[in-house]
Design a protein around this motif. Structure first.
Motif, PDB file in Angstrom:
ATOM      1  N   THR A  28       0.854  -1.188   0.000  1.00 22.88           N
ATOM      2  CA  THR A  28       0.000   0.000   0.000  1.00 22.88           C
ATOM      3  C   THR A  28       0.884   1.231   0.000  1.00 22.88           C
ATOM      4  N   GLN A  29       0.448   2.224  -0.742  1.00 24.44           N
ATOM      5  CA  GLN A  29       1.234   3.439  -0.903  1.00 24.44           C
ATOM      6  C   GLN A  29       0.398   4.630  -0.459  1.00 24.44           C
ATOM      7  N   ASP A  30       0.714   5.180   0.670  1.00 23.66           N
ATOM      8  CA  ASP A  30       0.044   6.378   1.159  1.00 23.66           C
ATOM      9  C   ASP A  30      -1.482   6.284   1.027  1.00 23.66           C
ATOM     10  N   VAL A  31      -2.025   5.175   1.496  1.00 22.60           N
ATOM     11  CA  VAL A  31      -3.454   4.935   1.319  1.00 22.60           C
ATOM     12  C   VAL A  31      -4.277   5.755   2.303  1.00 22.60           C
ATOM     13  N   LYS A  32      -5.239   6.473   1.729  1.00 18.88           N
ATOM     14  CA  LYS A  32      -6.161   7.252   2.559  1.00 18.88           C
ATOM     15  C   LYS A  32      -7.575   6.819   2.244  1.00 18.88           C
ATOM     16  N   LYS A  33      -8.407   6.842   3.250  1.00 17.75           N
ATOM     17  CA  LYS A  33      -9.818   6.539   3.006  1.00 17.75           C
ATOM     18  C   LYS A  33     -10.665   7.509   3.796  1.00 17.75           C
ATOM     19  N   ILE A  34     -11.527   8.180   3.072  1.00 12.06           N
ATOM     20  CA  ILE A  34     -12.426   9.131   3.715  1.00 12.06           C
ATOM     21  C   ILE A  34     -13.858   8.697   3.474  1.00 12.06           C
ATOM     22  N   TYR A  35     -14.609   8.553   4.547  1.00 17.69           N
ATOM     23  CA  TYR A  35     -16.027   8.231   4.418  1.00 17.69           C
ATOM     24  C   TYR A  35     -16.824   9.502   4.650  1.00 17.69           C
ATOM     25  N   GLN A  36     -17.839   9.685   3.818  1.00 19.68           N
ATOM     26  CA  GLN A  36     -18.728  10.822   4.005  1.00 19.68           C
ATOM     27  C   GLN A  36     -19.925  10.354   4.825  1.00 19.68           C
ATOM     28  N   MET A  37     -19.971  10.812   6.084  1.00 18.90           N
ATOM     29  CA  MET A  37     -21.107  10.423   6.921  1.00 18.90           C
ATOM     30  C   MET A  37     -21.998  11.636   7.090  1.00 18.90           C
ATOM     31  N   GLY A  38     -22.933  11.805   6.190  1.00 18.26           N
ATOM     32  CA  GLY A  38     -23.768  12.996   6.232  1.00 18.26           C
ATOM     33  C   GLY A  38     -22.909  14.225   5.991  1.00 18.26           C
ATOM     34  N   GLU A  39     -22.870  15.126   6.965  1.00 14.87           N
ATOM     35  CA  GLU A  39     -22.100  16.361   6.837  1.00 14.87           C
ATOM     36  C   GLU A  39     -20.618  16.146   7.161  1.00 14.87           C
ATOM     37  N   VAL A  40     -20.373  15.103   7.950  1.00 13.59           N
ATOM     38  CA  VAL A  40     -19.032  14.931   8.503  1.00 13.59           C
ATOM     39  C   VAL A  40     -18.173  14.036   7.611  1.00 13.59           C
ATOM     40  N   GLU A  41     -16.912  14.402   7.467  1.00 12.86           N
ATOM     41  CA  GLU A  41     -15.965  13.538   6.774  1.00 12.86           C
ATOM     42  C   GLU A  41     -15.208  12.727   7.816  1.00 12.86           C
ATOM     43  N   VAL A  42     -15.239  11.417   7.641  1.00 12.04           N
ATOM     44  CA  VAL A  42     -14.516  10.577   8.582  1.00 12.04           C
ATOM     45  C   VAL A  42     -13.249  10.061   7.901  1.00 12.04           C
ATOM     46  N   HIS A  43     -12.103  10.371   8.507  1.00 13.95           N
ATOM     47  CA  HIS A  43     -10.842   9.896   7.950  1.00 13.95           C
ATOM     48  C   HIS A  43     -10.502   8.551   8.569  1.00 13.95           C
ATOM     49  N   ALA A  44     -10.867   7.490   7.854  1.00 15.48           N
ATOM     50  CA  ALA A  44     -10.626   6.157   8.394  1.00 15.48           C
ATOM     51  C   ALA A  44      -9.150   5.805   8.287  1.00 15.48           C
ATOM     52  N   LEU A  45      -8.534   6.156   7.173  1.00 12.82           N
ATOM     53  CA  LEU A  45      -7.096   5.943   7.005  1.00 12.82           C
ATOM     54  C   LEU A  45      -6.457   7.262   6.588  1.00 12.82           C
ATOM     55  N   ARG A  46      -5.306   7.577   7.211  1.00 14.42           N
ATOM     56  CA  ARG A  46      -4.675   8.867   6.936  1.00 14.42           C
ATOM     57  C   ARG A  46      -3.308   8.700   6.306  1.00 14.42           C
ATOM     58  N   GLY A  47      -3.179   7.748   5.406  1.00 16.03           N
ATOM     59  CA  GLY A  47      -1.885   7.557   4.762  1.00 16.03           C
ATOM     60  C   GLY A  47      -1.139   6.380   5.348  1.00 16.03           C
ATOM     61  N   VAL A  48      -1.369   5.205   4.771  1.00  9.92           N
ATOM     62  CA  VAL A  48      -0.728   4.007   5.283  1.00  9.92           C
ATOM     63  C   VAL A  48       0.208   3.443   4.217  1.00  9.92           C
ATOM     64  N   ASP A  49       1.462   3.238   4.598  1.00  9.81           N
ATOM     65  CA  ASP A  49       2.419   2.546   3.739  1.00  9.81           C
ATOM     66  C   ASP A  49       2.741   1.221   4.387  1.00  9.81           C
ATOM     67  N   LEU A  50       2.502   0.168   3.640  1.00  2.52           N
ATOM     68  CA  LEU A  50       2.702  -1.149   4.228  1.00  2.52           C
ATOM     69  C   LEU A  50       3.123  -2.120   3.145  1.00  2.52           C
ATOM     70  N   GLU A  51       4.104  -2.956   3.467  1.00  2.00           N
ATOM     71  CA  GLU A  51       4.472  -4.017   2.532  1.00  2.00           C
ATOM     72  C   GLU A  51       4.258  -5.350   3.208  1.00  2.00           C
ATOM     73  N   ILE A  52       3.606  -6.243   2.504  1.00  2.00           N
ATOM     74  CA  ILE A  52       3.379  -7.573   3.054  1.00  2.00           C
ATOM     75  C   ILE A  52       4.092  -8.575   2.146  1.00  2.00           C
ATOM     76  N   TYR A  53       4.932  -9.411   2.751  1.00  2.00           N
ATOM     77  CA  TYR A  53       5.774 -10.310   1.960  1.00  2.00           C
ATOM     78  C   TYR A  53       5.129 -11.677   1.770  1.00  2.00           C
ATOM     79  N   ALA A  54       5.519 -12.310   0.677  1.00  2.00           N
ATOM     80  CA  ALA A  54       4.986 -13.639   0.378  1.00  2.00           C
ATOM     81  C   ALA A  54       5.369 -14.619   1.479  1.00  2.00           C
ATOM     82  N   GLY A  55       4.425 -15.401   1.904  1.00  2.00           N
ATOM     83  CA  GLY A  55       4.687 -16.469   2.855  1.00  2.00           C
ATOM     84  C   GLY A  55       4.702 -16.035   4.303  1.00  2.00           C
ATOM     85  N   GLU A  56       4.457 -14.793   4.578  1.00  2.00           N
ATOM     86  CA  GLU A  56       4.475 -14.392   5.990  1.00  2.00           C
ATOM     87  C   GLU A  56       3.084 -14.481   6.614  1.00  2.00           C
ATOM     88  N   TYR A  57       3.101 -14.473   7.927  1.00  2.00           N
ATOM     89  CA  TYR A  57       1.871 -14.517   8.696  1.00  2.00           C
ATOM     90  C   TYR A  57       1.789 -13.182   9.420  1.00  2.00           C
TER      91      TYR A  57
END
Lengths: 263, 234
Positions: A28-57
């Protein structure tokens, strides 16, 4: 691979496995997610960088409302980011059309749910073979493979039972077999032990771990079950829509005692 | 960068039609009680349709027979024989028959409309009830078209079974009433061809209605996000 010295198969396999472990399956590269809840903007994710490798738990931990579920859905191709990129197997999820997304979910990702989500009208075997049918396998092929998977999870003798005839732990085993139906790259487990008691929960965790070790499938689980931590290679803590910190296995023992001490 | 559809090659995510049929039938079987209620709406509407049509066919056939004995019975029931000396239908009688026919059409349309609404309502409930199941299937790689197929098939099976029962009930009731009114003359002038035509038409109408009623619910189900499967609060 050196050319002058012949290598045993085991050595070659080991090298391949090593190379696999370095490969990134989800990024993931600087992932942001904003939900519009009526008038309010909810920032569920504010920029996530994450690498997940093959075979890991990998376990994703975080309190409810931390954005854990949102991130989890992102890496599982179930949700698209408002901003930033998610790559699964080096393919940008946002670029995929509905058909390709279905293909991705069918072949590359296996899902395990908190409430098992077996199809109630189908037997255990039919549930396991459903993803194979979606993948275009013939009924003979899928039946054979389905039975093989069911015996791997120790439920071969229950193949003709409907979900309501199985206990919670057994249902989750069927779900594990179903998740592995099309030999996915990644298995996503959303609170897989959330609806199970301590003992069956531990059994499911051990089952997942052994699947991870034998078939090399990457397992990503969202959880707040501390039993899960001890088997994880890495644990990602999410807080307020950001990665709080990432702990490797060797650092985990201390973390676990700390977390448990807080309660 | 390779796209997934290239990787997929010739083998596409397809589902044998038989699997969809299998799933929808077991869905109906497991929710037998509810599907029976939904089906009863279809049965009633089609029974009404069929009884009107077969009544028309029987009377038409009796009228065409033009035997004095039958004409007497028809007149006693207040049905216009309406044939003058030359054997043609009088203008007055024709007008009355037309009015009767349009009244019938109105009643039939209303009952069929109610039937469609009933089917749509029941199927919507069925979709809402199964949102997690649908989400799960989508997570497992089901295409929208498969979900649509599932619900349309389910409704069609339900509808055609109901229609068949409705046709039988409608026909038998009308036959019974006609036997009471006209005795064995009904069999003497039995309009077999007309009745078979009516039955086929009613079958088509009933099945089509079930399809139409299920369209909106099926589309709603197909558009459901797979994330729905993740929610555990139901």
């Amino acid at each position: 691979m050196s050319e002058d010295k012949p290598q045993s198969t085991a050595e070659v396999v080991e090298k391949i496995v090593e190379a696999e472990e370095q490969r990134t399956v989800v990024r993931t590269q600087d992932v942001k997610k904003i939900y519009q809840m009526g008038e309010v903007e909810v920032h569920a994710l504010r920029g996530v960088d994450l690498e997940i490798y093959a075979g890991e738990y990998l376990s994703i931990m975080g309190p409810s409302g931390s954005g854990k579920s949102t991130l989890f859905n992102m890496v599982g191709g179930l949700d698209k980011p408002s901003d930033g990129k998610v790559y699964i197997d080096e393919v940008d999820v946002a670029q995929l059309d509905a058909y390709e997304l279905a293909w991705l979910r069918c072949r590359k990702i296996g899902y395990i749910f908190q409430s098992f989500n077996l199809i109630p009208v189908m037997t255990a075997l039919e549930n396991v073979t459903l993803p194979m049918v979606f993948a275009g396998l013939t009924s003979d092929e899928s039946r054979e493979k389905g039975m093989e998977l069911l015996s791997k999870v120790g439920l071969a003798d229950r193949h003709s039972h409907k979900p309501f005839e199985l206990s919670g732990g057994q249902q989750q085993r069927v779900a594990v077999a179903r998740a592995l139906a099309n030999d996915p790259t990644v298995v996503l487990a959303d609170e897989p032990t959330g609806n199970l008691d301590l003992k069956t929960g531990t059994e499911i965790i051990e089952l997942l771990r052994s699947m991870n070790e034998t078939s090399g499938v990457t397992i990503i689980s969202a959880t707040h079950d501390h039993k899960m931590l001890s088997v994880s290679d890495r644990v990602v803590w999410i807080k307020d829509g950001r990665v709080d910190h990432i702990a490797n296995r060797d650092e985990l023992d201390i973390e676990v005692t700390q977390v448990e001490g807080e309660e | 960068m390779t796209t997934y559809s290239q990787l997929a090659g010739g083998r596409e995510i397809s589902l044998p039609f038989s699997k969809a049929i299998e799933i929808s039938i077991s869905n109906l079987r497991i929710r037998f009680g509810r599907s029976l209620i939904t089906t009863s709406g279809v049965i009633l509407a089609i029974a009404f349709l069929m009884s009107v049509w077969s009544n028309n066919a029987i009377i038409e056939s009796l009228r065409a027979a033009d035997s004095s004995e039958v004409n007497l019975l028809l007149q006693r029931k207040g049905i216009e024989i309406g044939l003058d000396a030359s054997g043609a239908v009088s203008a007055e009688a024709q007008a009355r028959m037309d009015e009767e026919a349009s009244k019938q059409l109105w009643l039939i349309s209303l009952s069929l409309l109610v039937c469609v609404v009933g089917i749509a309502n029941a199927m919507l409930m069925s979709v809402t009830e199964r949102f997690r199941e649908i989400g799960t299937m989508k997570c497992l790689g089901a295409l929208d078209s498969f979900i649509v197929k599932l619900f349309l098939l389910e409704s069609t099976f339900q509808g055609s079974a109901g229609t068949a029962v409705g046709i039988a009930i409608g026909f038998l009731l009308t036959l019974l009433l006609a036997l009471i009114d006209y005795g064995t003359h009904v069999f003497t002038y039995f309009p077999a061809a007309g009745l078979i035509r009516s039955a086929i038409a009613a079958m088509v109408v009933g099945t089509l209605l079930s399809l139409i009623g299920a369209m909106l619910p099926a589309w709603r189900a197909a558009k459901m996000e797979p994330v729905a499967a993740m929610r555990s609060d139901t």
